[in-house]
Design a protein around this motif. Structure first.
Motif, PDB file in Angstrom:
ATOM      1  N   VAL A 121       2.482  -8.032  -1.012  1.00  0.00           N
ATOM      2  CA  VAL A 121       2.141  -9.024   0.003  1.00  0.00           C
ATOM      3  C   VAL A 121       1.180 -10.000  -0.651  1.00  0.00           C
ATOM      4  CG1 VAL A 121       1.339  -9.393   2.372  1.00  0.00           C
ATOM      5  CG2 VAL A 121       2.152  -7.128   1.693  1.00  0.00           C
ATOM      6  N   LEU A 122       1.453 -11.270  -0.525  1.00  0.00           N
ATOM      7  CA  LEU A 122       0.592 -12.276  -1.138  1.00  0.00           C
ATOM      8  C   LEU A 122       0.793 -13.624  -0.463  1.00  0.00           C
ATOM      9  CD1 LEU A 122       2.062 -13.324  -4.602  1.00  0.00           C
ATOM     10  CD2 LEU A 122       3.273 -11.830  -3.044  1.00  0.00           C
ATOM     11  N   LEU A 123      -0.047 -14.562  -0.855  1.00  0.00           N
ATOM     12  CA  LEU A 123       0.031 -15.889  -0.267  1.00  0.00           C
ATOM     13  C   LEU A 123       0.951 -16.768  -1.101  1.00  0.00           C
ATOM     14  CD1 LEU A 123      -1.095 -18.074   1.734  1.00  0.00           C
ATOM     15  CD2 LEU A 123      -2.852 -18.526   0.022  1.00  0.00           C
ATOM     16  N   ASN A 124       1.874 -17.451  -0.430  1.00  0.00           N
ATOM     17  CA  ASN A 124       2.666 -18.462  -1.106  1.00  0.00           C
ATOM     18  C   ASN A 124       1.919 -19.781  -0.944  1.00  0.00           C
ATOM     19  OD1 ASN A 124       4.418 -20.439  -1.914  1.00  0.00           O
ATOM     20  ND2 ASN A 124       6.218 -19.537  -0.914  1.00  0.00           N
ATOM     21  N   LYS A 129       1.983 -19.953   3.486  1.00  0.00           N
ATOM     22  CA  LYS A 129       2.315 -18.776   4.299  1.00  0.00           C
ATOM     23  C   LYS A 129       2.212 -17.514   3.461  1.00  0.00           C
ATOM     24  CE  LYS A 129       5.577 -21.148   7.325  1.00  0.00           C
ATOM     25  NZ  LYS A 129       6.994 -21.400   7.593  1.00  0.00           N
ATOM     26  N   ASN A 130       1.888 -16.419   4.134  1.00  0.00           N
ATOM     27  CA  ASN A 130       1.932 -15.144   3.436  1.00  0.00           C
ATOM     28  C   ASN A 130       3.381 -14.762   3.210  1.00  0.00           C
ATOM     29  OD1 ASN A 130      -0.835 -14.714   3.361  1.00  0.00           O
ATOM     30  ND2 ASN A 130      -0.843 -13.839   5.426  1.00  0.00           N
ATOM     31  N   MET A 131       3.621 -13.974   2.185  1.00  0.00           N
ATOM     32  CA  MET A 131       4.990 -13.494   2.006  1.00  0.00           C
ATOM     33  C   MET A 131       5.005 -12.042   1.544  1.00  0.00           C
ATOM     34  SD  MET A 131       6.163 -15.667  -1.291  1.00  0.00           S
ATOM     35  CE  MET A 131       5.306 -15.654  -2.842  1.00  0.00           C
ATOM     36  N   LEU A 193       1.453  -2.212   6.713  1.00  0.00           N
ATOM     37  CA  LEU A 193       1.028  -2.807   5.448  1.00  0.00           C
ATOM     38  C   LEU A 193       0.581  -4.248   5.681  1.00  0.00           C
ATOM     39  CD1 LEU A 193       1.006  -2.016   2.368  1.00  0.00           C
ATOM     40  CD2 LEU A 193       3.106  -3.339   2.168  1.00  0.00           C
ATOM     41  N   TYR A 194       1.354  -4.972   6.454  1.00  0.00           N
ATOM     42  CA  TYR A 194       1.021  -6.377   6.695  1.00  0.00           C
ATOM     43  C   TYR A 194      -0.267  -6.501   7.504  1.00  0.00           C
ATOM     44  CZ  TYR A 194       1.288 -11.319   7.478  1.00  0.00           C
ATOM     45  OH  TYR A 194       0.959 -12.652   7.488  1.00  0.00           O
ATOM     46  N   THR A 195      -0.429  -5.642   8.497  1.00  0.00           N
ATOM     47  CA  THR A 195      -1.680  -5.656   9.280  1.00  0.00           C
ATOM     48  C   THR A 195      -2.870  -5.387   8.364  1.00  0.00           C
ATOM     49  OG1 THR A 195      -0.442  -4.779  11.145  1.00  0.00           O
ATOM     50  CG2 THR A 195      -2.833  -4.665  11.306  1.00  0.00           C
ATOM     51  N   LEU A 204      -4.003  -9.973  -2.477  1.00  0.00           N
ATOM     52  CA  LEU A 204      -2.815  -9.355  -3.069  1.00  0.00           C
ATOM     53  C   LEU A 204      -2.733  -7.867  -2.750  1.00  0.00           C
ATOM     54  CD1 LEU A 204      -0.340  -9.446  -5.067  1.00  0.00           C
ATOM     55  CD2 LEU A 204      -1.944  -8.771  -6.832  1.00  0.00           C
ATOM     56  N   PHE A 205      -1.564  -7.454  -2.340  1.00  0.00           N
ATOM     57  CA  PHE A 205      -1.217  -6.032  -2.264  1.00  0.00           C
ATOM     58  C   PHE A 205       0.000  -5.867  -3.158  1.00  0.00           C
ATOM     59  CE2 PHE A 205      -2.405  -4.428   2.325  1.00  0.00           C
ATOM     60  CZ  PHE A 205      -3.737  -4.566   2.018  1.00  0.00           C
ATOM     61  N   GLU A 206      -0.005  -4.869  -3.992  1.00  0.00           N
ATOM     62  CA  GLU A 206       1.208  -4.574  -4.743  1.00  0.00           C
ATOM     63  C   GLU A 206       1.390  -3.065  -4.731  1.00  0.00           C
ATOM     64  OE1 GLU A 206       1.438  -5.289  -9.064  1.00  0.00           O
ATOM     65  OE2 GLU A 206       3.261  -6.427  -8.621  1.00  0.00           O
ATOM     66  N   ILE A 207       2.476  -2.627  -4.119  1.00  0.00           N
ATOM     67  CA  ILE A 207       2.759  -1.202  -4.007  1.00  0.00           C
ATOM     68  C   ILE A 207       4.013  -0.920  -4.821  1.00  0.00           C
ATOM     69  CG2 ILE A 207       2.951   0.747  -2.407  1.00  0.00           C
ATOM     70  CD1 ILE A 207       0.566  -1.125  -1.808  1.00  0.00           C
ATOM     71  N   ASN A 208       3.808  -0.295  -5.966  1.00  0.00           N
ATOM     72  CA  ASN A 208       4.929  -0.019  -6.851  1.00  0.00           C
ATOM     73  C   ASN A 208       4.715   1.309  -7.564  1.00  0.00           C
ATOM     74  OD1 ASN A 208       7.292  -0.383  -8.280  1.00  0.00           O
ATOM     75  ND2 ASN A 208       6.335  -1.606  -9.883  1.00  0.00           N
ATOM     76  N   PRO A 209       5.380   2.347  -7.156  1.00  0.00           N
ATOM     77  CA  PRO A 209       6.487   2.352  -6.207  1.00  0.00           C
ATOM     78  C   PRO A 209       6.080   2.665  -4.770  1.00  0.00           C
ATOM     79  CG  PRO A 209       6.382   4.458  -7.335  1.00  0.00           C
ATOM     80  CD  PRO A 209       5.258   3.634  -7.862  1.00  0.00           C
TER      81      PRO A 209
END
Ligand code: GDP
Ligand code: MN
Length: 397
Positions: A121-124, A129-131, A193-195, A204-209
């Motif tokens: 989840v991050l900002l474009n 907008k968030n994406m 996650l978005y909340t 920034l959120f990065e969930i991998n995996p």
């Protein structure tokens, strides 16, 4: 500000995101205790021991290991804690590991179909907008996926005024090929996650995996969380999670002194007032064939005390072979800055071992140059911007 994996997971979990559970430990004895506690709470008999550093790619670098017994938890933790872990995202010498996360093994033995997804989840910035970016190709290098199979990465943009809509969460779950219980779980996962992202003012959120277990649970196995520094004032609890050991030592010190300092790789130290002029100065150094060693904005009050602090901070970087002081005297008069430079220089005794080029422009610039030239110190004065950059190259040659 970046969080450790374990801190990020706790944050996510507090918003209802299901995570691979774990307990952090800073020595191998505590790691064993953590493993025992997890066994009681989750029934797990296998664990993963994960190095906690602010860098990804730990798996490939040997910082994530499966332990099939308490003895293995102990020996693996002993190996990992204290090691210099090298990954593609660390400095070449690696990063020192101070703690490990002992986590439940969520890739169940005999489970030959664990699905790993990617989600961030991050900002474009282009659209404001968030994406949510997501892919079925999780677990591995997302950069490689982006390069070789970009069509496997999906993007969902979220209107900040409306927030994530139910149909968007469903679309994401469908695009990941899910159905039944796993689909429901994914919808819940994405919404929570978005909340969490919005409520924590993260950038920034990065969930991998993101993992789908064989019994259709969706959980965050890894987490990279970057919080927006400018919003930390309203998240005192999160601000306390800062781990200074992970940050550049000189930057932390400069920050504490109220200086805007960013460490870079070059050899020309820069002391400038104003962020715009600081960037312009770095550009000019580069254009003239040099490499800036830092970005440094000393701010409006370039008095002797501040100039001295700035000199000391710049000189902590052993790569610095010359210092360019470029100050515009608008609010602050140039002659006062010049006096500040002279006083700082004298105060520091023989701490300054590299040539200093000073360019002062603006109010009382002529008087300032005179002061520098008459000081008898090993300081080179310049009036024009280009002239200053050229003089830097001369002393480096
Ligand atoms: P990164 O390498 O820094 O991104 O760290 P990750 O947390 O993503 O872990 C790296 C890899 O370890 C993952 O892609 C998984 O394949 C593996 N891994 C993580 N948790 C477990 C687990 O519970 N069991 C097993 N067997 N492997 C795991
Ligand atoms: Mn990962």
């Amino acid at each position: 500000m970046n969080l450790h994996e374990y801190q990020g997971k706790e944050l996510l979990n507090s918003f209802g995101v299901r995570i691979q559970r774990g307990i952090v430990a800073d020595n191998h004895k505590k790691a064993v205790e953590a493993a025992k506690q997890l066994a009681t709470e989750t029934g797990t008999g296998w664990w993963v021991v994960k190095a906690q550093i602010h860098a990804g790619g730990r798996g490939k670098g040997g910082g994530v290991k499966l332990a099939k017994s308490l003895e293995q938890v102990e020996s693996i933790s002993e190996d990992i804690i204290g090691m210099m872990l090298k990954t593609p995202q660390t400095p070449p010498q690696g990063k020192k590991v101070s703690q490990v996360l002992v986590a439940e093994d969520v890739y169940y033995p005999g489970d030959n179909e664990p699905e790993e997804y990617y989600m961030s989840v991050l900002l474009n910035r282009a659209t404001g907008k968030n994406m949510i970016m997501y892919s079925t190709e999780g677990g591995m290098d997302i950069e490689t996926v982006a390069e070789e199979t970009p069509h496997l990465i999906f993007t969902e943009e979220i209107d900040p005024l409306i927030g994530l809509q139910g149909f968007q969460a469903r679309k994401i779950a469908f695009n990941l090929g899910l159905s039944g219980g796993a689909l429901k779980e994914m919808i819940k996962f994405v919404s929570s996650l978005y909340t969490a992202f919005v409520e924590s003012d993260s950038s920034l959120f990065e969930i991998n995996p993101v993992l789908k277990t064989s019994d259709d649970k969706i959980l965050a196995v890894d987490s990279k969380v970057t919080l927006d520094d400018n919003a930390l004032f309203r998240h005192k609890d999160l601000a306390e999670l800062r781990d200074l050991r992970e940050e550049n030592e000189i930057e932390v010190e400069a920050n504490a002194a109220g200086l805007n300092y960013v460490d870079l790789d070059g050899n020309v130290g820069c002391m400038v007032n104003g962020a715009g002029l600081a960037m312009g100065t770095m550009d000019l150094i580069k254009q003239s064939g040099g490499e800036p060693a830092n970005f440094l904005d000393v701010g409006g009050t370039a008095d002797a005390k501040r100039v001295e602090t700035a000199f000391r901070i710049i000189l902590k970087d052993d790569n610095v072979k010359a210092i360019l002081v470029n100050i515009f005297g608008g609010i602050v008069r140039c002659d006062r800055v010049a006096q500040g430079v002279i006083d700082a220089y004298k105060n520091m005794g023989d701490a300054i071992k590299v040539p200093i080029i000073v360019r002062l422009q603006g109010t009382n610039a002529i008087e300032a140059k005179q002061l520098i030239d008459d000081s008898g110190l090993d300081v080179i004065s310049a009036t024009e911007f280009q002239e200053a950059a050229d003089k830097v190259q001369e002393v480096l040659a």
